[in-house]
Design a protein around this motif. Structure first.
Motif, PDB file in Angstrom:
ATOM      1  N   ALA A   7      11.104 -44.496  11.890  1.00  0.00           N
ATOM      2  CA  ALA A   7      12.191 -44.559  10.923  1.00  0.00           C
ATOM      3  C   ALA A   7      11.736 -44.031   9.558  1.00  0.00           C
ATOM      4  O   ALA A   7      12.482 -43.323   8.888  1.00  0.00           O
ATOM      5  CB  ALA A   7      12.713 -45.992  10.806  1.00  0.00           C
ATOM      6  N   TYR A   8      10.509 -44.388   9.144  1.00  0.00           N
ATOM      7  CA  TYR A   8      10.011 -43.943   7.837  1.00  0.00           C
ATOM      8  C   TYR A   8       9.934 -42.415   7.774  1.00  0.00           C
ATOM      9  O   TYR A   8      10.386 -41.808   6.795  1.00  0.00           O
ATOM     10  CB  TYR A   8       8.641 -44.565   7.561  1.00  0.00           C
ATOM     11  N   ILE A   9       9.397 -41.795   8.811  1.00  0.00           N
ATOM     12  CA  ILE A   9       9.266 -40.334   8.811  1.00  0.00           C
ATOM     13  C   ILE A   9      10.645 -39.682   8.758  1.00  0.00           C
ATOM     14  O   ILE A   9      10.837 -38.687   8.050  1.00  0.00           O
ATOM     15  CB  ILE A   9       8.438 -39.851  10.015  1.00  0.00           C
ATOM     16  N   GLN A  10      11.628 -40.246   9.456  1.00  0.00           N
ATOM     17  CA  GLN A  10      12.996 -39.713   9.401  1.00  0.00           C
ATOM     18  C   GLN A  10      13.570 -39.830   7.996  1.00  0.00           C
ATOM     19  O   GLN A  10      14.230 -38.905   7.503  1.00  0.00           O
ATOM     20  CB  GLN A  10      13.892 -40.434  10.399  1.00  0.00           C
ATOM     21  N   ARG A  11      13.320 -40.964   7.341  1.00  0.00           N
ATOM     22  CA  ARG A  11      13.814 -41.161   5.970  1.00  0.00           C
ATOM     23  C   ARG A  11      13.171 -40.177   5.012  1.00  0.00           C
ATOM     24  O   ARG A  11      13.840 -39.598   4.146  1.00  0.00           O
ATOM     25  CB  ARG A  11      13.539 -42.587   5.518  1.00  0.00           C
ATOM     26  N   VAL A  12      11.864 -39.986   5.147  1.00  0.00           N
ATOM     27  CA  VAL A  12      11.152 -39.043   4.278  1.00  0.00           C
ATOM     28  C   VAL A  12      11.633 -37.623   4.545  1.00  0.00           C
ATOM     29  O   VAL A  12      11.882 -36.856   3.606  1.00  0.00           O
ATOM     30  CB  VAL A  12       9.621 -39.151   4.476  1.00  0.00           C
ATOM     31  N   LEU A  27      14.944 -37.078   2.826  1.00  0.00           N
ATOM     32  CA  LEU A  27      14.771 -36.970   1.375  1.00  0.00           C
ATOM     33  C   LEU A  27      14.174 -35.625   0.997  1.00  0.00           C
ATOM     34  O   LEU A  27      14.643 -34.965   0.060  1.00  0.00           O
ATOM     35  CB  LEU A  27      13.887 -38.107   0.849  1.00  0.00           C
ATOM     36  N   ILE A  28      13.158 -35.196   1.721  1.00  0.00           N
ATOM     37  CA  ILE A  28      12.496 -33.916   1.452  1.00  0.00           C
ATOM     38  C   ILE A  28      13.492 -32.766   1.593  1.00  0.00           C
ATOM     39  O   ILE A  28      13.526 -31.849   0.766  1.00  0.00           O
ATOM     40  CB  ILE A  28      11.295 -33.717   2.401  1.00  0.00           C
ATOM     41  N   ALA A  29      14.322 -32.795   2.620  1.00  0.00           N
ATOM     42  CA  ALA A  29      15.323 -31.736   2.828  1.00  0.00           C
ATOM     43  C   ALA A  29      16.312 -31.690   1.667  1.00  0.00           C
ATOM     44  O   ALA A  29      16.648 -30.611   1.154  1.00  0.00           O
ATOM     45  CB  ALA A  29      16.054 -31.958   4.152  1.00  0.00           C
ATOM     46  N   ALA A  48      15.843 -32.926  -1.436  1.00  0.00           N
ATOM     47  CA  ALA A  48      15.134 -32.541  -2.661  1.00  0.00           C
ATOM     48  C   ALA A  48      14.857 -31.036  -2.686  1.00  0.00           C
ATOM     49  O   ALA A  48      14.982 -30.396  -3.734  1.00  0.00           O
ATOM     50  CB  ALA A  48      13.825 -33.326  -2.783  1.00  0.00           C
ATOM     51  N   ALA A  49      14.515 -30.474  -1.546  1.00  0.00           N
ATOM     52  CA  ALA A  49      14.261 -29.028  -1.477  1.00  0.00           C
ATOM     53  C   ALA A  49      15.519 -28.242  -1.837  1.00  0.00           C
ATOM     54  O   ALA A  49      15.465 -27.249  -2.571  1.00  0.00           O
ATOM     55  CB  ALA A  49      13.773 -28.648  -0.083  1.00  0.00           C
ATOM     56  N   GLU A  50      16.663 -28.707  -1.358  1.00  0.00           N
ATOM     57  CA  GLU A  50      17.935 -28.051  -1.672  1.00  0.00           C
ATOM     58  C   GLU A  50      18.237 -28.147  -3.171  1.00  0.00           C
ATOM     59  O   GLU A  50      18.632 -27.160  -3.796  1.00  0.00           O
ATOM     60  CB  GLU A  50      19.059 -28.685  -0.856  1.00  0.00           C
ATOM     61  N   TRP A  51      18.035 -29.336  -3.758  1.00  0.00           N
ATOM     62  CA  TRP A  51      18.271 -29.501  -5.192  1.00  0.00           C
ATOM     63  C   TRP A  51      17.370 -28.566  -5.989  1.00  0.00           C
ATOM     64  O   TRP A  51      17.815 -27.949  -6.962  1.00  0.00           O
ATOM     65  CB  TRP A  51      18.011 -30.943  -5.616  1.00  0.00           C
ATOM     66  N   CYS A  52      16.112 -28.471  -5.600  1.00  0.00           N
ATOM     67  CA  CYS A  52      15.166 -27.610  -6.310  1.00  0.00           C
ATOM     68  C   CYS A  52      15.569 -26.143  -6.206  1.00  0.00           C
ATOM     69  O   CYS A  52      15.581 -25.426  -7.211  1.00  0.00           O
ATOM     70  CB  CYS A  52      13.746 -27.805  -5.756  1.00  0.00           C
ATOM     71  N   ARG A  53      15.889 -25.695  -4.995  1.00  0.00           N
ATOM     72  CA  ARG A  53      16.292 -24.295  -4.806  1.00  0.00           C
ATOM     73  C   ARG A  53      17.559 -23.976  -5.599  1.00  0.00           C
ATOM     74  O   ARG A  53      17.693 -22.884  -6.149  1.00  0.00           O
ATOM     75  CB  ARG A  53      16.476 -23.991  -3.321  1.00  0.00           C
ATOM     76  N   ASP A  54      18.488 -24.943  -5.692  1.00  0.00           N
ATOM     77  CA  ASP A  54      19.718 -24.736  -6.465  1.00  0.00           C
ATOM     78  C   ASP A  54      19.419 -24.522  -7.944  1.00  0.00           C
ATOM     79  O   ASP A  54      20.271 -24.002  -8.671  1.00  0.00           O
ATOM     80  CB  ASP A  54      20.660 -25.945  -6.320  1.00  0.00           C
ATOM     81  N   HIS A  55      18.243 -24.924  -8.386  1.00  0.00           N
ATOM     82  CA  HIS A  55      17.849 -24.779  -9.794  1.00  0.00           C
ATOM     83  C   HIS A  55      16.718 -23.777  -9.984  1.00  0.00           C
ATOM     84  O   HIS A  55      15.988 -23.835 -10.984  1.00  0.00           O
ATOM     85  CB  HIS A  55      17.482 -26.152 -10.364  1.00  0.00           C
ATOM     86  N   GLY A  56      16.569 -22.857  -9.044  1.00  0.00           N
ATOM     87  CA  GLY A  56      15.630 -21.751  -9.192  1.00  0.00           C
ATOM     88  C   GLY A  56      14.170 -22.066  -8.926  1.00  0.00           C
ATOM     89  O   GLY A  56      13.295 -21.294  -9.309  1.00  0.00           O
ATOM     90  N   LEU A  57      13.899 -23.171  -8.286  1.00  0.00           N
ATOM     91  CA  LEU A  57      12.516 -23.526  -7.966  1.00  0.00           C
ATOM     92  C   LEU A  57      12.207 -23.154  -6.518  1.00  0.00           C
ATOM     93  O   LEU A  57      13.083 -23.160  -5.660  1.00  0.00           O
ATOM     94  CB  LEU A  57      12.287 -25.025  -8.165  1.00  0.00           C
ATOM     95  N   GLU A  58      10.952 -22.828  -6.264  1.00  0.00           N
ATOM     96  CA  GLU A  58      10.516 -22.560  -4.900  1.00  0.00           C
ATOM     97  C   GLU A  58       9.994 -23.867  -4.300  1.00  0.00           C
ATOM     98  O   GLU A  58       9.435 -24.695  -5.012  1.00  0.00           O
ATOM     99  CB  GLU A  58       9.384 -21.524  -4.868  1.00  0.00           C
ATOM    100  N   THR A  59      10.198 -24.036  -3.002  1.00  0.00           N
ATOM    101  CA  THR A  59       9.702 -25.233  -2.325  1.00  0.00           C
ATOM    102  C   THR A  59       8.963 -24.833  -1.062  1.00  0.00           C
ATOM    103  O   THR A  59       9.270 -23.813  -0.434  1.00  0.00           O
ATOM    104  CB  THR A  59      10.844 -26.191  -1.945  1.00  0.00           C
ATOM    105  N   GLU A  60       8.003 -25.654  -0.710  1.00  0.00           N
ATOM    106  CA  GLU A  60       7.270 -25.465   0.536  1.00  0.00           C
ATOM    107  C   GLU A  60       7.036 -26.843   1.150  1.00  0.00           C
ATOM    108  O   GLU A  60       6.504 -27.736   0.489  1.00  0.00           O
ATOM    109  CB  GLU A  60       5.928 -24.779   0.274  1.00  0.00           C
ATOM    110  N   PRO A 105       6.155 -35.398   6.243  1.00  0.00           N
ATOM    111  CA  PRO A 105       6.350 -34.208   5.425  1.00  0.00           C
ATOM    112  C   PRO A 105       6.170 -34.482   3.933  1.00  0.00           C
ATOM    113  O   PRO A 105       6.499 -35.555   3.435  1.00  0.00           O
ATOM    114  CB  PRO A 105       7.788 -33.792   5.724  1.00  0.00           C
ATOM    115  N   ALA A 106       5.615 -33.491   3.259  1.00  0.00           N
ATOM    116  CA  ALA A 106       5.507 -33.495   1.798  1.00  0.00           C
ATOM    117  C   ALA A 106       6.196 -32.234   1.298  1.00  0.00           C
ATOM    118  O   ALA A 106       6.345 -31.256   2.039  1.00  0.00           O
ATOM    119  CB  ALA A 106       4.047 -33.513   1.367  1.00  0.00           C
ATOM    120  N   LEU A 107       6.613 -32.251   0.043  1.00  0.00           N
ATOM    121  CA  LEU A 107       7.290 -31.099  -0.545  1.00  0.00           C
ATOM    122  C   LEU A 107       6.511 -30.643  -1.767  1.00  0.00           C
ATOM    123  O   LEU A 107       6.234 -31.442  -2.663  1.00  0.00           O
ATOM    124  CB  LEU A 107       8.723 -31.475  -0.949  1.00  0.00           C
TER     125      LEU A 107
END
Length: 148
Positions: free
Chosen positions: A1-6, A9-11, A13-25, A42-44
């Motif tokens: 469950a924890y890995i699914q929650r993370v 969240l990572i997915a 957060a990555a979308e929010w970052c890309r929407d503001h011109g940031l690169e994510t990996e 996963p980590a971002l």
């Protein structure tokens, strides 16, 4: 469950970052917990023009009064996000008379927890705030000094 929650969240957060011109990996990160051992979650990694802005790092699924922790780590600071279920942690008191329970009362430990999700705790007033795009970007600025 924890890995699914993370992962969720990572997915987000990555979308929010890309929407503001940031690169994510997204990269695997090894979490080490005493009771569960080591496992990958996963980590971002967030950057701008190849320069690191911050990292979103999983810290563990066994956290006192929470169901998981993720840190937003930058060069200036670290901000913790905690996963709460329902109304979050509660204080519980039980009254007894003659060896029998007469009444049980509960009170929330934190104000602002209104359902399952990731929260940041405002330390000055101990109020939980659900993580959304605006709060995530504010916390990213706090840890990195990156201005949006």
């Amino acid at each position: 469950a924890y890995i699914q929650r993370v992962t969720a969240l990572i997915a987000e957060a990555a979308e929010w970052c890309r929407d503001h011109g940031l690169e994510t990996e997204r990269q695997p990160y090894t979490v080490r917990e005493e009771r569960t051992g080591s496992y990958d979650a996963p980590a971002l990694y967030v950057s701008r023009n190849g320069v690191s802005v911050a990292k979103v790092i999983p810290r563990g699924s066994r956290i006192i009064a929470a169901y998981g922790r993720v840190d937003i780590v930058g060069i200036l600071a670290t901000q913790a996000l905690l996963y709460y279920v329902g109304k979050g942690p509660e204080f519980k008191s039980t009254s007894t008379a003659g060896g029998k329970t007469v009444s049980t009362t509960t009170a929330p430990m934190l104000h602002g927890v209104d359902g399952d999700g990731w929260y940041w705790i405002e330390s000055s007033v101990r109020r939980a705030k659900r993580v959304d795009e605006s709060l995530f970007l504010d916390l990213l600025t706090d840890v990195s000094d990156y201005e949006f």
